[in-house]
Write an enzyme that holds these catalytic residues in place. Structure first.
Site, PDB file in Angstrom:
ATOM      1  CG  HIS A 210      -1.973   1.048   1.214  1.00  0.00           C
ATOM      2  ND1 HIS A 210      -3.104   0.958   1.982  1.00  0.00           N
ATOM      3  CD2 HIS A 210      -2.089   2.221   0.546  1.00  0.00           C
ATOM      4  CE1 HIS A 210      -3.864   2.025   1.795  1.00  0.00           C
ATOM      5  NE2 HIS A 210      -3.246   2.814   0.919  1.00  0.00           N
TER       6      HIS A 210
ATOM      7  CG  ASP B 113      -2.025   4.966   3.628  1.00  0.00           C
ATOM      8  OD1 ASP B 113      -2.021   5.135   2.397  1.00  0.00           O
ATOM      9  OD2 ASP B 113      -2.879   5.472   4.390  1.00  0.00           O
TER      10      ASP B 113
END
EC number: 3.5.2.3
Length: 431
Positions: free
Chosen positions: A61, A311
């Site tokens: 991610h 992220d």
């Protein structure tokens, strides 16, 4: 140099249950042998005494911003930061400009001309334009190399569309990666609902906004199994609440293919880090309460959480230097993931080093079906990371290899310093 022997290191490879002193032979870019210390002989050796050898980390991610927002990051700069963090494979999210939702856009992203420093994979958008209405061409994208599908920061809210996405991806054996947020409950919200939001006078996101989507998606995969006989794979991105984790834990116990990731900021910080409107502590999902932070840590320890994902979300300085509510969500994270995992999970909570390595390498590689990644098995590509597991250091955003510096961890203590990152036996980062 076709042969290289790494000697004197402590090898940790969860895929082979190895955790001890080993020498490793690299030949023609692949792992050729692993032996007890002193058994491998060759002309070219590298003494790595005091260092840990592990499979290169895999991040499922990341946001690399190219095309369309290269003032924040490029594939080249973002993957340079990945290499500095020990990552040898990263999965790019589709929220580029334009959205990565076609074979043409996927092919463009994966071309050598992008100058990726590490192995670059991608999850294209699950719906066209990430608008949540019409599915992208899953079959064509899978043939072109997609490792899953996601609308990332735009959750798929309509039940029929999400069901269709899960069913179609399930038939292809690929996950649908969902940002679990019911945006119908979070309009105008910029942080976690709680005492800190009350003190700052900001609207807060409730934990139910996350858990309701997780619970809905689990019901959908249960329905798909009962009615269609397909084991759909739901992957929950950056889970941040105790309530959502409990739903995931139950689904796993019931035998459903539900996986999830946790971001280092969610097991390290709480919403108290926002202080007086620190925009570098603004992300989505937001930093939560201490109760939720402890729940994320417990889930990492007990196996409910399958992997750590950063992220990584770079933003330019001028975008963060605004009022808190106007600032974009997201922080950089590739260069701090190992340092935070070892400091918090290993040192403070007693997680075995091998478990931390698995969460960063072996498990995320398996999640996206990359059999040759996240392992040091003989024959696998020599994608590996060397680090000093007990070395304390301080992170400085001024020295980041990312194009952006939006991190809440500037001057934060870290544990475990990366010394080298190798891909196919070649150094892509080294001190």
């Amino acid at each position: 140099m076709s042969d290289l022997i790494l000697t004197g290191g402590h090898l940790v490879d969860p895929s082979q249950n190895i955790d001890g002193p080993r020498d490793l032979l690299i030949r023609d870019g692949r792992i050729a042998a692993i032996e007890q210390p002193g058994l491998l002989k060759g002309e070219h050796t590298m003494d790595i005494t005091g260092q840990t050898i592990a499979p290169g980390f895999v991040d499922v991610h990341v946001h690399l911003r190219e095309p369309g927002q290269t003032y924040k990051e490029t594939i080249a700069t973002g993957t340079n930061a990945a290499a500095a963090g020990g990552f040898t494979t990263v999965v790019a999210m589709p929220n580029t400009v334009p959205v990565n939702d076609t074979v043409a856009s996927l092919d463009w992203m994966l071309q050598p001309a992008r100058n990726a420093r590490v192995n670059l994979l991608a999850m294209p958008a699950a719906t066209m334009g990430s608008m949540g209405a019409l599915l992208s061409n899953f079959e064509a994208l899978a043939k072109a190399g997609a490792v899953g599908f996601t609308d990332d920061g735009k959750p798929i809210l309509e039940d029929p569309i999400m069901r269709e996405a899960l069913l179609t991806a399930g038939r292809l054996g690929l996950p649908v990666s969902q940002h679990a947020e019911d945006t119908r409950l979070t309009g105008g919200c910029s942080m976690n609902a709680g005492p800190v939001a009350f003190r700052l006078g900001l609207r807060g996101m409730t934990v139910e906004a996350e858990s309701k989507i997780v619970e809905r998606d689990i019901r959908l995969i249960e329905d798909i199994w009962k009615k269609d006989g397909v084991r759909a794979h739901l992957h929950v991105q950056h889970v941040s609440t105790a309530k959502a984790l409990e739903a995931i834990r139950r689904a796993k116990a019931d035998g459903h293919t539900v996986t999830c990731e946790a971001a280092p900021h969610h097991f390290t910080l709480t919403d108290e880090a926002i202080g007086d409107f620190n925009t570098h502590a603004k992300m989505n999902p937001p930093l939560r309460s201490e109760l939720d932070r402890q729940a994320v840590i417990a889930a990492l320890l007990d196996g409910t959480v399958d992997c750590i994902a950063t992220d990584h979300a770079p933003h330019a300085a001028h975008e963060k230097e605004v009022e808190f509510e106007r600032a974009p969500n997201g922080i950089t994270g590739l260069e701090t993931a190992l340092g935070l995992a070892l400091r918090v999970l290993v040192r403070e909570y007693g997680m075995p080093l091998s478990r931390a390595v698995a969460l960063l390498s072996t498990h995320p590689a398996a999640l996206i079906h990359q059999k040759d990644r996240g392992t040091l098995r003989v024959g696998a590509p020599a994608d590996l990371v060397l680090f000093e597991a007990t070395q304390e250091w301080t992170y400085e955003t001024a020295k980041t290899l990312s194009k952006s510096k939006n991190s809440p961890f500037d001057q934060a203590p870290m544990l475990g310093r990366i010394t080298q990152t190798l891909i196919a036996g070649k150094t892509v980062y080294g001190r």
